[in-house]
Design a protein around this motif. Structure first.
Motif, PDB file in Angstrom:
ATOM      1  N   THR A   1       0.802  -1.220   0.000  1.00 50.82           N
ATOM      2  CA  THR A   1       0.000   0.000   0.000  1.00 50.82           C
ATOM      3  C   THR A   1       0.836   1.270   0.000  1.00 50.82           C
ATOM      4  O   THR A   1       0.647   2.161  -0.824  1.00 50.82           O
TER       5      THR A   1
ATOM      6  N   LYS B   1      -3.840 -11.702  -0.837  1.00 53.02           N
ATOM      7  CA  LYS B   1      -4.929 -10.881  -1.365  1.00 53.02           C
ATOM      8  C   LYS B   1      -4.518  -9.419  -1.396  1.00 53.02           C
ATOM      9  O   LYS B   1      -4.893  -8.656  -2.296  1.00 53.02           O
ATOM     10  N   HIS B   2      -3.689  -9.029  -0.409  1.00 49.83           N
ATOM     11  CA  HIS B   2      -3.247  -7.642  -0.304  1.00 49.83           C
ATOM     12  C   HIS B   2      -2.497  -7.211  -1.565  1.00 49.83           C
ATOM     13  O   HIS B   2      -2.747  -6.144  -2.128  1.00 49.83           O
TER      14      HIS B   2
ATOM     15  N   GLN C   1      -2.636  -8.447  -4.559  1.00 46.54           N
ATOM     16  CA  GLN C   1      -3.570  -8.373  -5.684  1.00 46.54           C
ATOM     17  C   GLN C   1      -4.414  -7.102  -5.613  1.00 46.54           C
ATOM     18  O   GLN C   1      -4.682  -6.456  -6.635  1.00 46.54           O
ATOM     19  N   ASN C   2      -4.814  -6.724  -4.390  1.00 44.70           N
ATOM     20  CA  ASN C   2      -5.621  -5.509  -4.214  1.00 44.70           C
ATOM     21  C   ASN C   2      -4.837  -4.246  -4.576  1.00 44.70           C
ATOM     22  O   ASN C   2      -5.395  -3.293  -5.126  1.00 44.70           O
TER      23      ASN C   2
ATOM     24  N   ALA D   1      -4.813  -3.868  -8.279  1.00 46.65           N
ATOM     25  CA  ALA D   1      -6.129  -3.400  -8.728  1.00 46.65           C
ATOM     26  C   ALA D   1      -6.288  -1.906  -8.446  1.00 46.65           C
ATOM     27  O   ALA D   1      -6.833  -1.156  -9.278  1.00 46.65           O
ATOM     28  N   ALA D   2      -5.791  -1.473  -7.286  1.00 42.11           N
ATOM     29  CA  ALA D   2      -5.886  -0.057  -6.916  1.00 42.11           C
ATOM     30  C   ALA D   2      -5.066   0.820  -7.867  1.00 42.11           C
ATOM     31  O   ALA D   2      -5.481   1.933  -8.221  1.00 42.11           O
TER      32      ALA D   2
END
Length: 258
Positions: free
Chosen positions: A154, A193-194, A196-197, A200-201
């Protein structure tokens, strides 16, 4: 028939996102594909130079003298063990950067220098420093495309907006044809999953293409610079080496975006 040279700046002002690893590995992969490759180090830390087995402190002529106009690029270029040519850097680039602040055409100097040797190469890959200062702007000015390595976490993508602002300014005032090749996910763990997210973001927030395949997380990338070679030479069959080979093949085939 004239050589068509593609110049790519590998940029992200965040450190530790595998910019240097990406430049070395893509350079080695393109060299395996019989391409003529020049790597350009514009980071005063000289990480690219060191990673290719060259002691930055032993160099008499570097990209610093080229940017200041006292030497030509061909005077500084060295040949690496992996077969790529290198325009190296060391700490003298820090003083050169300070000197350039008051010089005419400072953002264009790298482009002018590389234009004189471009016919000798199919690809020129520029390793940018972890800042958005004169050296990075000069690299973006010299490039046709910019590749953004991004750790799939992130915090790693929060600075992408600043980089895109800089790219926008370069397009507007210096290099109107600069294209964004895309974001290259590095240190990627596709099981989470993080991760992959985050990808996507990136697509949704910045509307940027994602270059595939993602580069996996592996200790092999940290080991290679100590030997002064690319991961393609030190761990030929490793999944990380293969991922860079696939990205390079996509670049060569023109299938860079997803």
């Amino acid at each position: 028939m004239a050589t068509v040279t593609t110049t790519i700046a590998v940029a992200n002002q965040k450190g530790g996102v595998a910019k240097t690893t990406t430049v070395v590995s893509l350079g080695a992969a393109l060299t395996e594909l019989k391409q003529r490759v020049l790597l350009v180090d514009v980071d005063p830390q000289g990480s690219l130079t060191f990673s290719l087995g060259i002691d930055p402190e032993d160099l008499d002529v570097t990209v610093a003298e080229v940017l200041l106009g006292t030497k030509l690029a061909e005077d500084a270029i060295v040949i690496t063990d992996d077969g790529m040519h290198l325009l190296p850097a060391n700490i003298t680039l820090t003083q050169a950067e300070e000197s350039l602040i008051g010089r005419t055409g400072r953002e264009q100097r790298l482009r002018v220098a590389l234009d004189k040797v471009a016919d000798d190469y199919d690809w020129i890959l520029i390793d940018c420093p972890p800042t958005l200062g004169i050296l990075t702007v000069g690299a973006l000015s010299a490039a046709e495309k910019v590749l953004i390595p991004l750790q799939a976490e992130t915090l790693s993508h929060r600075g992408v907006g600043q980089l895109l602002d800089t790219i926008h300014d370069v397009r507007q005032f210096i290099n109107s044809s600069l294209e964004i090749m895309g974001v290259l996910p590095t240190m990627y763990d596709g099981r989470t999953k993080h991760a992959q997210n985050v990808l996507a973001a990136i697509r949704e927030t910045y509307e940027l293409p994602v270059v595939t395949p993602p580069i996996p997380k592996t200790i092999r990338f940290a080991e290679a610079p100590a030997i002064g070679r690319s991961v393609l030479a030190t761990a030929r069959t490793h999944k990380g080496a293969d991922a860079y080979r696939q990205v390079a093949a996509g670049m060569l085939n023109g299938t860079k975006k997803t």
